[in-house]
Design an enzyme around this catalytic site. Structure first.
Site, PDB file in Angstrom:
ATOM      1  N   LYS A  39       0.809  -1.271   0.149  1.00 43.30           N
ATOM      2  CA  LYS A  39      -0.062  -0.198   0.550  1.00 43.30           C
ATOM      3  C   LYS A  39       0.507   1.208   0.210  1.00 43.30           C
ATOM      4  O   LYS A  39       2.276   0.885  -0.124  1.00 43.30           O
ATOM      5  CB  LYS A  39      -0.455  -0.208   0.845  1.00 43.30           C
ATOM      6  CG  LYS A  39      -0.553  -0.036   2.310  1.00 43.30           C
ATOM      7  CD  LYS A  39      -0.712  -0.889   3.886  1.00 43.30           C
ATOM      8  CE  LYS A  39       0.055  -0.960   5.346  1.00 43.30           C
ATOM      9  NZ  LYS A  39      -0.457  -1.954   5.250  1.00 43.30           N
ATOM     10  N   ARG A 134      -9.396  -1.428  15.016  1.00 42.17           N
ATOM     11  CA  ARG A 134     -10.023  -1.216  14.417  1.00 42.17           C
ATOM     12  C   ARG A 134     -10.402  -1.546  12.516  1.00 42.17           C
ATOM     13  O   ARG A 134     -11.471  -2.079  13.273  1.00 42.17           O
ATOM     14  CB  ARG A 134      -7.971  -1.056  13.555  1.00 42.17           C
ATOM     15  CG  ARG A 134      -7.661   0.152  12.599  1.00 42.17           C
ATOM     16  CD  ARG A 134      -6.338   0.483  13.147  1.00 42.17           C
ATOM     17  NE  ARG A 134      -5.919  -0.978  11.785  1.00 42.17           N
ATOM     18  CZ  ARG A 134      -4.688  -0.931  10.910  1.00 42.17           C
ATOM     19  NH1 ARG A 134      -3.561   0.243  11.212  1.00 42.17           N
ATOM     20  NH2 ARG A 134      -4.276  -1.996  10.167  1.00 42.17           N
ATOM     21  N   TYR A 253      15.679  29.813   9.685  1.00 40.57           N
ATOM     22  CA  TYR A 253      14.845  30.369   9.714  1.00 40.57           C
ATOM     23  C   TYR A 253      14.486  31.436  10.742  1.00 40.57           C
ATOM     24  O   TYR A 253      15.129  29.766  11.965  1.00 40.57           O
ATOM     25  CB  TYR A 253      13.721  30.402   9.661  1.00 40.57           C
ATOM     26  CG  TYR A 253      13.124  30.039   7.735  1.00 40.57           C
ATOM     27  CD1 TYR A 253      13.255  31.895   7.096  1.00 40.57           C
ATOM     28  CD2 TYR A 253      12.801  29.736   7.246  1.00 40.57           C
ATOM     29  CE1 TYR A 253      12.628  32.133   5.793  1.00 40.57           C
ATOM     30  CE2 TYR A 253      12.428  29.815   6.130  1.00 40.57           C
ATOM     31  CZ  TYR A 253      11.817  30.878   5.398  1.00 40.57           C
ATOM     32  OH  TYR A 253      12.033  30.705   3.967  1.00 40.57           O
ATOM     33  N   MET A 301      11.184  24.587   3.186  1.00 36.54           N
ATOM     34  CA  MET A 301      10.274  24.108   2.607  1.00 36.54           C
ATOM     35  C   MET A 301      11.322  22.909   1.788  1.00 36.54           C
ATOM     36  O   MET A 301      10.902  21.190   0.925  1.00 36.54           O
ATOM     37  CB  MET A 301       9.465  24.055   1.540  1.00 36.54           C
ATOM     38  CG  MET A 301       8.456  23.891   0.690  1.00 36.54           C
ATOM     39  SD  MET A 301       7.584  24.640  -0.121  1.00 36.54           S
ATOM     40  CE  MET A 301       6.515  25.928   1.546  1.00 36.54           C
TER      41      MET A 301
END
Ligand SMILES: *Cc1c(COP(=O)(O)O)cnc(C)c1O
Length: 359
Positions: A39, A134, A253, A301
């Protein structure tokens, strides 16, 4: 002057290491079939390469979470292997499942009813929840649920605490699962993920479902010694600038890192948009060969800064710092995360490079 060296991070995947890990799990459960869970784009590593490599290695049973993953895997693998969709079938999806010969894992009475009515007698699996709470039909609902007119090929359950072998829930779930299998004699039973296989023979049943271990991460709790798996994936983060900072200057930053003295720093084209967690801490490292380079200040980022003061060889623009690899589990811990999360967070913009490198 033009700089031909890379300016984007790459994920290098060793498919032979993946196959070595698959074979290792096969050897741990020699009387069971070893199926794989692919998956989430094969845990971020890339289903397009991982699926065919495992098929070629002899794997015949595959698990995905979503129907779209099943459709993609069917196109990649051809008609022979079994593909189970863990989330089961929903109204409107039955036709697609039948067309691609995807077998739903039926998790609830509504899913059972849907497949009985619309599934045209096609095979399916039943998931019984033996204590994880679950997905899966609750164990308590088993006696009053009807399974007639279903073509069940497999019965499964999922362990909640297999990463901690001495956890009492493992045995409780196994005892319940044994009761389930007695109700479905002759139907293949599947119970173990990667960690479950390490619990021993009495947990293996007919078919296992290996995920994280394929990718070289330990499926066990971090306090336990890891099994002998081979690292499969490493990030190569290219250096796009090199600088010297002097004592008391800050980096990044917010100026959260303050240099205790003069330092050599490297600016890497690798940031949180590539999947490097912002929570990565001062105890996480990238590597130049065997030399660790610690991350300085906040991850941006698209950029991260590392301390390369300890690196002996002269570094150049375009050289890379390596992440994950043999360090994957420690790296995940240093981010308060798990290898599962680190791998599935590697963003699509990171180019995947596949190699066969028998070790
Ligand atoms: C993801 C998953 C697996 C594989 O688990 P790993 O811990 O990665 O080995 C097995 N079974 C089910 C139901 C899953 O969702």
């Amino acid at each position: 002057m033009l700089n031909p060296r890379p300016t984007s991070p790459e994920l290098h995947v060793n498919l032979d290491a993946l196959i070595a890990n698959y074979s290792w799990f096969c050897a741990q459960a020699p009387n069971s079939k070893t199926g794989v869970a692919l998956k989430a784009n094969a845990y971020g590593i890339g289903m397009d390469a991982v699926g065919p490599a495992l098929l070629e290695a002899g794997c015949t049973v595959f698990f995905v979470a979503h129907i779209s993953e099943g459709v993609r895997l069917r196109r990649l693998l051809g008609s022979a292997p079994l593909i189970y969709v863990l989330h089961g079938a929903a109204t409107g999806e039955v036709e697609v499942m039948l067309a691609h010969r995807l077998y739903p894992v039926l998790n609830s009475r509504p899913q059972i009813a849907l497949w009985r009515n619309d599934g045209a007698g096609a095979p399916a699996a039943l998931h019984v929840d033996t204590g994880m709470n679950r997905t899966g039909l609750p164990f308590a609902e088993l006696p009053e649920t009807k399974f007639d007119e279903l073509n069940l090929q497999m019965i499964m359950s999922h362990l909640a605490c297999a990463a901690t072998p001495e956890h009492p829930l493992n045995e409780i779930q196994r005892d319940r699962f044994l009761q389930v299998t007695r109700q479905f004699p002759g139907i293949a039973a599947s119970f173990c993920n990667s960690a479950g296989v390490l619990l021993g023979d009495e947990y293996h049943f007919d078919l296992t479902r290996i995920g994280i271990g394929l990718f070289g991460a330990s499926p066990l709790h971090a306090s336990l010694p890891p099994p002998p798996l081979t690292p499969v994936a490493r990030i190569q983060a290219p250096i796009i600038q090199l600088k010297t900072v002097s004592k008391s200057e800050t980096v990044g930053y917010g100026g959260t890192f303050c240099a205790p003295g003069a330092m050599q720093i490297a600016i890497l084209a690798y940031g949180y948009a590539d999947g490097l967690p912002r929570s990565v801490g001062a105890t996480s490292f990238g590597w130049v060969g065997k030399t660790p380079t610690s991350i300085l200040g906040r991850v941006s980022m698209d950029l991260t800064v590392v301390d390369v003061s300890q690196v002996k060889k002269p570094l150049e623009i375009g050289d890379h710092i390596e992440f994950l690899g043999p360090d994957l589990d420690a790296f995940a811990q240093s981010c308060n995360g798990e290898a599962y999360e680190i791998l599935t967070s590697i963003s699509p913009r990171v180019k995947r490079v596949y190699k066969r490198e028998a070790s």
